[in-house]
Scaffold this active site. Structure first.
Site, PDB file in Angstrom:
ATOM      1  CE1 TYR A 150       5.064   5.172   7.120  1.00  0.00           C
ATOM      2  CE2 TYR A 150       3.640   6.407   8.714  1.00  0.00           C
ATOM      3  CZ  TYR A 150       4.488   5.298   8.351  1.00  0.00           C
ATOM      4  OH  TYR A 150       4.928   4.670   9.450  1.00  0.00           O
TER       5      TYR A 150
ATOM      6  N   GLY B 167      -0.215   7.379   7.447  1.00  0.00           N
ATOM      7  CA  GLY B 167      -0.612   8.557   8.323  1.00  0.00           C
ATOM      8  C   GLY B 167      -0.669   9.962   7.838  1.00  0.00           C
ATOM      9  CE  LYS B 168       3.923  11.483   5.543  1.00  0.00           C
ATOM     10  NZ  LYS B 168       4.926  12.274   6.437  1.00  0.00           N
ATOM     11  CG  ASN B 169      -3.036  15.954   6.443  1.00  0.00           C
ATOM     12  OD1 ASN B 169      -2.560  15.416   7.382  1.00  0.00           O
ATOM     13  ND2 ASN B 169      -3.361  17.168   6.285  1.00  0.00           N
ATOM     14  CG  LEU B 170      -4.114  11.493  -0.178  1.00  0.00           C
ATOM     15  CD1 LEU B 170      -5.772  10.930  -0.027  1.00  0.00           C
ATOM     16  CD2 LEU B 170      -4.039  12.090  -1.612  1.00  0.00           C
TER      17      LEU B 170
END
Length: 367
Positions: A183, A185-188
């Site tokens: 998604y 906004g995730k870290n990746l």
């Protein structure tokens, strides 16, 4: 000063030429569904997390559902999971045909409490889904010992924990399957929905890939009835650009977390994140606790600092699970935390000035 919760546009600008070129390559080759860009990312991500097999899919929610279907969850089966997570973790249990069994969290890490898991096991229990919440790994050593003792499978929900480790071993490599979300906004993060599943067993990997692709590993060869859950080429190409930066971004998140702790550790009434021994927290979120959480959030927002509550209602107390009839005393830690937790800005592109401003505003509220 304005401090966003995250700044995805700034991240894009730092990689603009590479991302634009990657998108243009997909368009030029019309490789929108499956194809070389998807295969490339699957290979790269498998290598990054040390997994023999990676199956990409449309989103992180699908990754959980696909894994449970491949593991053979059937009506009446019980799956134990945490009382504190996003609903994807539990709605997919129901969608796969199983029954959700909630377990309370550890008081300091927000992750599932292994001490309480064993009491939840019945003859109908088939698996456990621990969530590495906010970037903090769950206690996989204890969880895997329980799973082996009782013959249960384990799906690690790694949606918020890319590259997190326990005693040097990357999360996702402990259980039978690992579920990932990309998604935005995730870290990746992709530039849209995207997900993946990793595992060690080829037959299980083939079953998951087959189910995600209309029941066949090749077009037109439908061995079973499946679903349509495919990572598209554009998202795969974007993720391939971002993946090499993930270790650097992770280190920056950890640096900002250390700076937050130094700036906030002496403020009375404020509880800071704790990292359990041997665990490498990757700080998808930096979550603080305060008895006057709502007033603190309003104070920060008034000062131009964006905050989020992850998650304002623990899963057992959502309307979706009223049928289970749970009470606050059933999950005292999860219930107690839901009114105190507050996520404050943390992202790799954050500046020192922004961080110190957030700390100063929090200090001003406390004083």
């Amino acid at each position: 000063m304005k401090v966003p919760f995250a700044d995805l546009h700034l991240q894009y600008l730092s990689l603009k030429e590479e991302i634009d070129a990657a998108i243009a390559s997909v368009i030029r080759s019309s490789a929108f569904i499956r194809g070389p860009f998807v295969q490339k990312f699957e290979d790269e991500f498998a290598a990054a997390v040390g997994a023999p097999y990676c199956i990409s899919c449309a989103n992180g929610t699908d990754s959980l559902f696909i894994a449970m279907r491949a593991l053979g969850v059937k009506p009446g089966d019980e799956v134990i999971t945490t009382a504190h997570s996003w609903i994807s973790t539990t709605e997919t249990i129901s969608q796969a045909g199983g029954n959700v069994v909630f377990c309370d969290t550890d008081a300091s890490t927000y992750t599932i409490d292994p001490v309480q898991i064993e009491a939840k096991i019945t003859p109908r229990t088939v698996g456990i889904i621990p969530v590495h919440l906010y970037g903090q790994p769950a206690d996989m050593t204890a969880i895997m010992a329980i799973a082996r003792k009782h013959g249960l499978w384990v799906i690690e929900d790694c949606a918020q924990s890319h590259l997190a480790e326990i005693d040097g071993q990357v999360v996702g490599s402990f259980g039978d399957v690992a579920s990932y979300s990309f998604y935005p906004g995730k870290n990746l993060g992709a530039m849209g929905d995207a997900g993946a599943i990793t595992c060690k067993d080829k037959s299980l990997a083939d079953r998951m890939a087959m189910f995600a692709r209309h029941g066949g590993l090749s077009k037109g060869d439908h061995q079973i009835e499946g679903i349509n859950s495919r990572l598209d080429g554009l998202q795969a190409a974007i993720l391939s650009v971002k993946l090499p930066r993930l270790p650097e971004w992770t280190a920056k998140r950890q640096e900002w977390a250390r700076r937050y702790v130094r700036a906030l550790e002496d403020i009375g009434g404020l509880e800071l994140p704790e990292t359990a021994a041997g665990r490498n927290h990757v700080y998808h979120l930096f979550v603080i606790k305060h008895e006057r959480r709502d007033a603190l959030a309003a104070h920060l927002n008034h000062a131009g600092i964006q905050t989020v509550v992850n998650y304002p209602i623990s899963l057992p107390f959502l309307p979706a699970y009223e049928r289970l009839g749970h009470r606050p005393e059933d999950f005292p830690n999860a219930f107690g935390n839901q009114s105190k937790i507050l996520s404050i800005p943390i992202f790799p592109e954050m500046t020192e000035a922004q961080l110190l401003y957030v700390a100063d505003v929090i200090r001003g509220f406390a004083e």
